[in-house]
Design a protein around this motif. Structure first.
Motif, PDB file in Angstrom:
ATOM      1  N   PRO A 117      -3.461  -7.217  -3.881  1.00  0.00           N
ATOM      2  CA  PRO A 117      -2.777  -7.692  -2.670  1.00  0.00           C
ATOM      3  C   PRO A 117      -2.746  -6.590  -1.618  1.00  0.00           C
ATOM      4  O   PRO A 117      -2.842  -5.400  -1.939  1.00  0.00           O
ATOM      5  N   ALA A 118      -2.603  -6.976  -0.371  1.00  0.00           N
ATOM      6  CA  ALA A 118      -2.476  -6.021   0.726  1.00  0.00           C
ATOM      7  C   ALA A 118      -1.371  -6.494   1.655  1.00  0.00           C
ATOM      8  O   ALA A 118      -1.215  -7.699   1.894  1.00  0.00           O
ATOM      9  N   VAL A 119      -0.593  -5.544   2.161  1.00  0.00           N
ATOM     10  CA  VAL A 119       0.513  -5.843   3.062  1.00  0.00           C
ATOM     11  C   VAL A 119       0.443  -4.884   4.240  1.00  0.00           C
ATOM     12  O   VAL A 119       0.153  -3.702   4.075  1.00  0.00           O
ATOM     13  N   ASP A 120       0.721  -5.398   5.436  1.00  0.00           N
ATOM     14  CA  ASP A 120       0.684  -4.574   6.643  1.00  0.00           C
ATOM     15  C   ASP A 120       1.868  -4.956   7.520  1.00  0.00           C
ATOM     16  O   ASP A 120       2.133  -6.138   7.739  1.00  0.00           O
ATOM     17  N   ASP A 126       7.931   4.810 -14.534  1.00  0.00           N
ATOM     18  CA  ASP A 126       6.493   4.576 -14.401  1.00  0.00           C
ATOM     19  C   ASP A 126       6.186   3.864 -13.095  1.00  0.00           C
ATOM     20  O   ASP A 126       5.189   4.151 -12.435  1.00  0.00           O
ATOM     21  N   GLY A 127       7.069   2.907 -12.745  1.00  0.00           N
ATOM     22  CA  GLY A 127       6.853   2.169 -11.508  1.00  0.00           C
ATOM     23  C   GLY A 127       6.927   3.071 -10.300  1.00  0.00           C
ATOM     24  O   GLY A 127       6.152   2.926  -9.352  1.00  0.00           O
ATOM     25  N   ASN A 128       7.862   4.041 -10.318  1.00  0.00           N
ATOM     26  CA  ASN A 128       7.971   4.965  -9.200  1.00  0.00           C
ATOM     27  C   ASN A 128       6.747   5.857  -9.099  1.00  0.00           C
ATOM     28  O   ASN A 128       6.306   6.210  -8.003  1.00  0.00           O
ATOM     29  N   ASP A 129       6.185   6.275 -10.254  1.00  0.00           N
ATOM     30  CA  ASP A 129       4.965   7.081 -10.240  1.00  0.00           C
ATOM     31  C   ASP A 129       3.823   6.301  -9.594  1.00  0.00           C
ATOM     32  O   ASP A 129       3.075   6.825  -8.769  1.00  0.00           O
ATOM     33  N   ASN A 130       3.680   5.021 -10.002  1.00  0.00           N
ATOM     34  CA  ASN A 130       2.631   4.191  -9.418  1.00  0.00           C
ATOM     35  C   ASN A 130       2.883   3.973  -7.935  1.00  0.00           C
ATOM     36  O   ASN A 130       1.963   3.973  -7.121  1.00  0.00           O
ATOM     37  N   LYS A 131       4.161   3.781  -7.591  1.00  0.00           N
ATOM     38  CA  LYS A 131       4.515   3.533  -6.209  1.00  0.00           C
ATOM     39  C   LYS A 131       4.187   4.743  -5.355  1.00  0.00           C
ATOM     40  O   LYS A 131       3.705   4.622  -4.234  1.00  0.00           O
ATOM     41  N   LEU A 132       4.453   5.954  -5.893  1.00  0.00           N
ATOM     42  CA  LEU A 132       4.156   7.177  -5.152  1.00  0.00           C
ATOM     43  C   LEU A 132       2.672   7.262  -4.828  1.00  0.00           C
ATOM     44  O   LEU A 132       2.287   7.591  -3.706  1.00  0.00           O
ATOM     45  N   GLY A 133       1.831   6.959  -5.820  1.00  0.00           N
ATOM     46  CA  GLY A 133       0.391   6.976  -5.576  1.00  0.00           C
ATOM     47  C   GLY A 133      -0.006   5.966  -4.521  1.00  0.00           C
ATOM     48  O   GLY A 133      -0.834   6.247  -3.646  1.00  0.00           O
ATOM     49  N   ASN A 134       0.591   4.774  -4.574  1.00  0.00           N
ATOM     50  CA  ASN A 134       0.280   3.743  -3.590  1.00  0.00           C
ATOM     51  C   ASN A 134       0.733   4.153  -2.191  1.00  0.00           C
ATOM     52  O   ASN A 134       0.068   3.873  -1.192  1.00  0.00           O
ATOM     53  N   ILE A 135       1.911   4.811  -2.121  1.00  0.00           N
ATOM     54  CA  ILE A 135       2.433   5.239  -0.836  1.00  0.00           C
ATOM     55  C   ILE A 135       1.508   6.260  -0.197  1.00  0.00           C
ATOM     56  O   ILE A 135       1.130   6.151   0.965  1.00  0.00           O
ATOM     57  N   ALA A 143       4.488   2.160   4.424  1.00  0.00           N
ATOM     58  CA  ALA A 143       3.666   2.281   3.221  1.00  0.00           C
ATOM     59  C   ALA A 143       4.521   2.144   1.970  1.00  0.00           C
ATOM     60  O   ALA A 143       4.101   1.540   0.980  1.00  0.00           O
ATOM     61  N   ALA A 144       5.735   2.698   1.999  1.00  0.00           N
ATOM     62  CA  ALA A 144       6.636   2.578   0.848  1.00  0.00           C
ATOM     63  C   ALA A 144       7.020   1.132   0.620  1.00  0.00           C
ATOM     64  O   ALA A 144       6.987   0.626  -0.513  1.00  0.00           O
ATOM     65  N   ALA A 145       7.399   0.437   1.703  1.00  0.00           N
ATOM     66  CA  ALA A 145       7.769  -0.966   1.580  1.00  0.00           C
ATOM     67  C   ALA A 145       6.574  -1.816   1.175  1.00  0.00           C
ATOM     68  O   ALA A 145       6.691  -2.733   0.351  1.00  0.00           O
ATOM     69  N   SER A 146       5.388  -1.510   1.734  1.00  0.00           N
ATOM     70  CA  SER A 146       4.182  -2.263   1.404  1.00  0.00           C
ATOM     71  C   SER A 146       3.859  -2.170  -0.077  1.00  0.00           C
ATOM     72  O   SER A 146       3.517  -3.172  -0.714  1.00  0.00           O
ATOM     73  N   ALA A 147       3.962  -0.953  -0.649  1.00  0.00           N
ATOM     74  CA  ALA A 147       3.657  -0.766  -2.068  1.00  0.00           C
ATOM     75  C   ALA A 147       4.568  -1.616  -2.936  1.00  0.00           C
ATOM     76  O   ALA A 147       4.131  -2.214  -3.926  1.00  0.00           O
ATOM     77  N   THR A 148       5.841  -1.702  -2.564  1.00  0.00           N
ATOM     78  CA  THR A 148       6.798  -2.504  -3.334  1.00  0.00           C
ATOM     79  C   THR A 148       6.454  -3.983  -3.258  1.00  0.00           C
ATOM     80  O   THR A 148       6.437  -4.686  -4.274  1.00  0.00           O
ATOM     81  N   ILE A 149       6.169  -4.470  -2.060  1.00  0.00           N
ATOM     82  CA  ILE A 149       5.868  -5.894  -1.892  1.00  0.00           C
ATOM     83  C   ILE A 149       4.554  -6.256  -2.571  1.00  0.00           C
ATOM     84  O   ILE A 149       4.436  -7.318  -3.199  1.00  0.00           O
ATOM     85  N   GLU A 150       3.552  -5.375  -2.468  1.00  0.00           N
ATOM     86  CA  GLU A 150       2.260  -5.636  -3.108  1.00  0.00           C
ATOM     87  C   GLU A 150       2.416  -5.754  -4.620  1.00  0.00           C
ATOM     88  O   GLU A 150       1.790  -6.611  -5.256  1.00  0.00           O
ATOM     89  N   GLN A 151       3.246  -4.907  -5.218  1.00  0.00           N
ATOM     90  CA  GLN A 151       3.492  -4.993  -6.662  1.00  0.00           C
ATOM     91  C   GLN A 151       4.183  -6.298  -7.024  1.00  0.00           C
ATOM     92  O   GLN A 151       3.918  -6.880  -8.077  1.00  0.00           O
ATOM     93  N   LYS A 152       5.065  -6.779  -6.162  1.00  0.00           N
ATOM     94  CA  LYS A 152       5.738  -8.050  -6.411  1.00  0.00           C
ATOM     95  C   LYS A 152       4.779  -9.228  -6.281  1.00  0.00           C
ATOM     96  O   LYS A 152       4.904 -10.233  -6.981  1.00  0.00           O
ATOM     97  N   LEU A 153       3.805  -9.097  -5.367  1.00  0.00           N
ATOM     98  CA  LEU A 153       2.868 -10.196  -5.128  1.00  0.00           C
ATOM     99  C   LEU A 153       1.822 -10.333  -6.236  1.00  0.00           C
ATOM    100  O   LEU A 153       1.332 -11.444  -6.491  1.00  0.00           O
ATOM    101  N   GLU A 154       1.455  -9.236  -6.882  1.00  0.00           N
ATOM    102  CA  GLU A 154       0.354  -9.237  -7.847  1.00  0.00           C
ATOM    103  C   GLU A 154       0.461 -10.336  -8.909  1.00  0.00           C
ATOM    104  O   GLU A 154      -0.499 -11.097  -9.114  1.00  0.00           O
TER     105      GLU A 154
END
Length: 222
Positions: free
Chosen positions: A78-81, A41-50, A94-105
């Protein structure tokens, strides 16, 4: 011709992201830690975020003037750049940003940052309302598309000037701060408000030296 090329480039970028998703997820798992029973599920969400991150970075305005921030904005996520202007590098970013944003939430939730409201006027004056206090200050144009936020906490404690990335797409605003500056803001607010729950978030942010992190906001509707 330009529009056609832009569309083809976006399609190519998304296709490359899809092709490299598995490899990116593997690398990020080792880099940022983790794997769980809900990984699918996390990968599905991550794909959308990417995909959203890639398209958003390609079509958003990154040379924002302080006057364009006028209005009231509310926290979305959260937002990461990674502050790269290279479109191909942004695919990996974008892939790394999605992962970090999920960790920050969850850390943002514990620190009370999810109630954040940002208000700015045409002259570049701003306020950021938080659950445990208010930040105020001024915004000025920096170099290379950056903005400079001059922060004060509770209208009395001068936090200083912090380099900021602003991207604007329709009614969505992303404000990301040099991570060392964001840590300074968080530490100051937590000390003045007596909130002792932010140390773990500070430690997480400190592990991403050179990152820009902050908030994705939506324009408040009347």
């Amino acid at each position: 011709m330009k529009l056609s090329l832009s569309r083809h480039f976006i399609i190519l970028a998304v296709a490359l992201a899809l092709t490299n998703l598995s490899a990116a997820a593997f690398d990020l798992k080792g880099l940022f830690g983790g794997g769980s029973s809900s990984e699918s599920d996390g990968n599905d969400n991550k794909l959308g975020n990417i995909i959203g991150g890639i398209v958003g970075n390609l079509i958003s305005d990154k040379d924002v003037d302080p006057s364009q921030l006028e209005g009231e904005w509310k926290y979305v996520s959260p937002a990461v750049d990674f502050a790269s202007d290279n479109a191909l590098q942004k695919i990996g970013g974008a892939a790394a940003s999605a992962t970090i944003e999920q960790k920050l939430e969850p850390y943002y939730q514990k620190a009370g940052l999810t109630n954040l409201q940002f208000t700015a006027d045409k002259e570049g004056n701003f306020s950021i309302q938080l659950k445990r206090g208010t930040l105020t200050g001024t915004i000025e144009k920096g170099e290379n598309g950056y903005l400079i936020f001059n922060f004060k906490a509770f209208n009395k404690i001068n936090i200083g000037k912090i380099s900021t990335r602003a991207t604007l797409a329709v009614n969505t605003l992303s404000l990301t701060f040099d991570v060392s500056g964001l840590i300074k803001i968080i530490k100051t607010v937590s000390q003045l408000s007596g909130n002792s729950t932010v140390q773990s978030m500070v430690q997480l942010l400190e592990s991403y030296d050179g990152l820009y992190a902050g908030f994705k906001l939506s324009r408040a509707t009347t």
